[in-house]
Design an enzyme around this catalytic site. Structure first.
Site, PDB file in Angstrom:
ATOM      1  N   LYS A   1       0.958  -1.196  -0.001  1.00  0.00           N
ATOM      2  CA  LYS A   1      -0.088   0.049  -0.114  1.00  0.00           C
ATOM      3  C   LYS A   1       0.954   1.423  -0.017  1.00  0.00           C
ATOM      4  CE  LYS A   1      -2.231  -0.782   4.055  1.00  0.00           C
ATOM      5  NZ  LYS A   1      -1.730  -2.262   4.252  1.00  0.00           N
TER       6      LYS A   1
ATOM      7  N   ARG B   1      -9.990   1.546   7.954  1.00  0.00           N
ATOM      8  CA  ARG B   1      -9.815   0.060   8.284  1.00  0.00           C
ATOM      9  C   ARG B   1     -10.874  -0.638   9.005  1.00  0.00           C
ATOM     10  NH1 ARG B   1      -3.645   1.044   8.673  1.00  0.00           N
ATOM     11  NH2 ARG B   1      -2.751  -1.101   8.628  1.00  0.00           N
TER      12      ARG B   1
ATOM     13  N   ARG C   1      11.139  -5.540   5.044  1.00  0.00           N
ATOM     14  CA  ARG C   1      10.646  -4.148   4.864  1.00  0.00           C
ATOM     15  C   ARG C   1      11.805  -3.372   5.634  1.00  0.00           C
ATOM     16  NH1 ARG C   1       4.756  -2.449   4.996  1.00  0.00           N
ATOM     17  NH2 ARG C   1       4.668  -3.343   7.036  1.00  0.00           N
TER      18      ARG C   1
ATOM     19  N   ARG D   1      10.707  -1.231  11.143  1.00  0.00           N
ATOM     20  CA  ARG D   1       9.554  -0.921  12.113  1.00  0.00           C
ATOM     21  C   ARG D   1       9.470  -2.000  13.075  1.00  0.00           C
ATOM     22  NH1 ARG D   1       4.320  -0.040   8.298  1.00  0.00           N
ATOM     23  NH2 ARG D   1       3.364  -1.062  10.024  1.00  0.00           N
TER      24      ARG D   1
ATOM     25  N   ARG E   1      -1.549  -8.758  13.274  1.00  0.00           N
ATOM     26  CA  ARG E   1      -2.004  -7.559  12.276  1.00  0.00           C
ATOM     27  C   ARG E   1      -2.868  -8.364  11.263  1.00  0.00           C
ATOM     28  NH1 ARG E   1       3.510  -5.098  11.041  1.00  0.00           N
ATOM     29  NH2 ARG E   1       2.311  -3.765   9.298  1.00  0.00           N
TER      30      ARG E   1
HETATM   31  P1  AMP Z   1       0.715   0.660   8.976  1.00  0.00           P
HETATM   32  O1  AMP Z   1       1.590   1.740   9.014  1.00  0.00           O
HETATM   33  O2  AMP Z   1      -0.594   1.252   7.995  1.00  0.00           O
HETATM   34  O3  AMP Z   1       0.696  -0.696   8.577  1.00  0.00           O
HETATM   35  O4  AMP Z   1      -0.359   1.114  10.224  1.00  0.00           O
HETATM   36  C1  AMP Z   1       0.526   0.497  11.588  1.00  0.00           C
HETATM   37  C2  AMP Z   1      -0.407   0.414  12.615  1.00  0.00           C
HETATM   38  O5  AMP Z   1      -0.882   1.615  13.038  1.00  0.00           O
HETATM   39  C3  AMP Z   1      -1.526  -0.719  12.667  1.00  0.00           C
HETATM   40  O6  AMP Z   1      -1.307  -2.015  12.811  1.00  0.00           O
HETATM   41  C4  AMP Z   1      -2.615  -0.218  13.398  1.00  0.00           C
HETATM   42  O7  AMP Z   1      -2.039  -0.377  14.841  1.00  0.00           O
HETATM   43  C5  AMP Z   1      -2.393   1.434  13.574  1.00  0.00           C
HETATM   44  N1  AMP Z   1      -3.152   2.006  12.537  1.00  0.00           N
HETATM   45  C6  AMP Z   1      -2.957   2.377  11.255  1.00  0.00           C
HETATM   46  N2  AMP Z   1      -4.091   3.011  10.345  1.00  0.00           N
HETATM   47  C7  AMP Z   1      -4.904   2.684  11.190  1.00  0.00           C
HETATM   48  C8  AMP Z   1      -6.456   3.007  11.252  1.00  0.00           C
HETATM   49  N3  AMP Z   1      -7.089   3.311  10.316  1.00  0.00           N
HETATM   50  N4  AMP Z   1      -7.311   2.451  12.293  1.00  0.00           N
HETATM   51  C9  AMP Z   1      -6.717   2.114  13.435  1.00  0.00           C
HETATM   52  N5  AMP Z   1      -5.414   1.570  13.433  1.00  0.00           N
HETATM   53  C10 AMP Z   1      -4.697   2.100  12.713  1.00  0.00           C
END
Ligand code: AMP
Length: 218
Positions: free
Chosen positions: A13, A88, A127, A160, A171
């Protein structure tokens, strides 16, 4: 133009969003990046968000929606945005609809990325992200020219904290339980475009982004 990037963790993404953002000259709004910035700065929101993120769970809807709502008020977001990792949940999608209605704008496209689960785990393990410009690398598939250094801005690349096999598993569970319902939700609205990203078929995030840009500019 308002574009949503949908897909399980590790499907690409961020990569697709980054390319689209650069070519279309509209910001990439990554809720994950915003939370990570707060965690790094040790803000109240960061301390709260980390509790969920470290377990692979979602940050509560109210907090996330408020964050996106205020981000969409910023001047650079008025021409459009690439939403990377938001919404999400169905609740977030409904709230987004209200926000867009208030702004008298509408959603243009939802890009849903799919990747076989075994590849996801490997991609996430490999990553690395730039601490500064957020560019994403894969040490196996798309390594930087100099190990550990971002090609674009010269800053350090990091792994990360939540990119480890255990957190990725939870996740993924969170994705299948809460986020994957959005596929049907947006399909019914006629906005969904599904793309497979997979090493096995030699199709990567950058190929998806190139195709979309080509179509949009035609
Ligand atoms: P990402 O960088 O998109 O993989 O997001 C990392 C983490 O941030 C996710 O595993 C969630 O814990 C939190 N997170 C990111 N976007 C959202 C969202 N739209 N709603 C809730 N938690 C989020």
């Amino acid at each position: 133009m308002i574009i949503i990037m949908l897909g399980a963790p590790g499907t690409g993404k961020g990569t697709v969003a980054g390319i689209l953002s650069e070519k279309m000259n509209i910001p990439q709004v990554s809720t994950g990046d915003i939370f990570r910035k707060h965690i790094k700065e040790n803000t109240k929101l960061g301390i709260l968000a980390e509790k969920y993120i470290s377990k692979g769970e979602l940050v509560p809807d109210e907090i996330t929606v408020d964050l996106v709502k205020s981000r969409l008020e910023e001047p650079d977001a008025q021409k459009g945005v690439i939403l990377d990792g938001f919404p999400r949940t169905i609740k977030q999608a409904e709230e987004l609809e209200k926000i867009l209605k208030e702004k008298q704008t509408k959603l243009d496209m939802v890009i849903n990325l799919t990747t076989p689960e075994d590849e996801i785990i490997e991609r996430v393990e490999n990553r690395r992200v730039c601490q500064n410009c957020k560019a994403v690398y894969n040490v196996k598939l798309s390594p930087p020219q100099q190990e550990g250094i971002c090609d674009k801005c010269g800053h350090e690349l990091v792994k990360r904290k939540d990119d480890n096999a255990k957190t990725v598993k939870s996740r993924l569970e969170t994705y299948f339980e809460q986020t994957s319902q959005l596929i049907d939700y947006y399909n019914k609205k006629g906005k969904l475009r599904t793309e497979e990203v997979s090493e096995r078929i030699n199709r990567f995030g950058k190929n998806v982004a190139e195709d979309i840009i080509k179509e949009i500019s035609e």
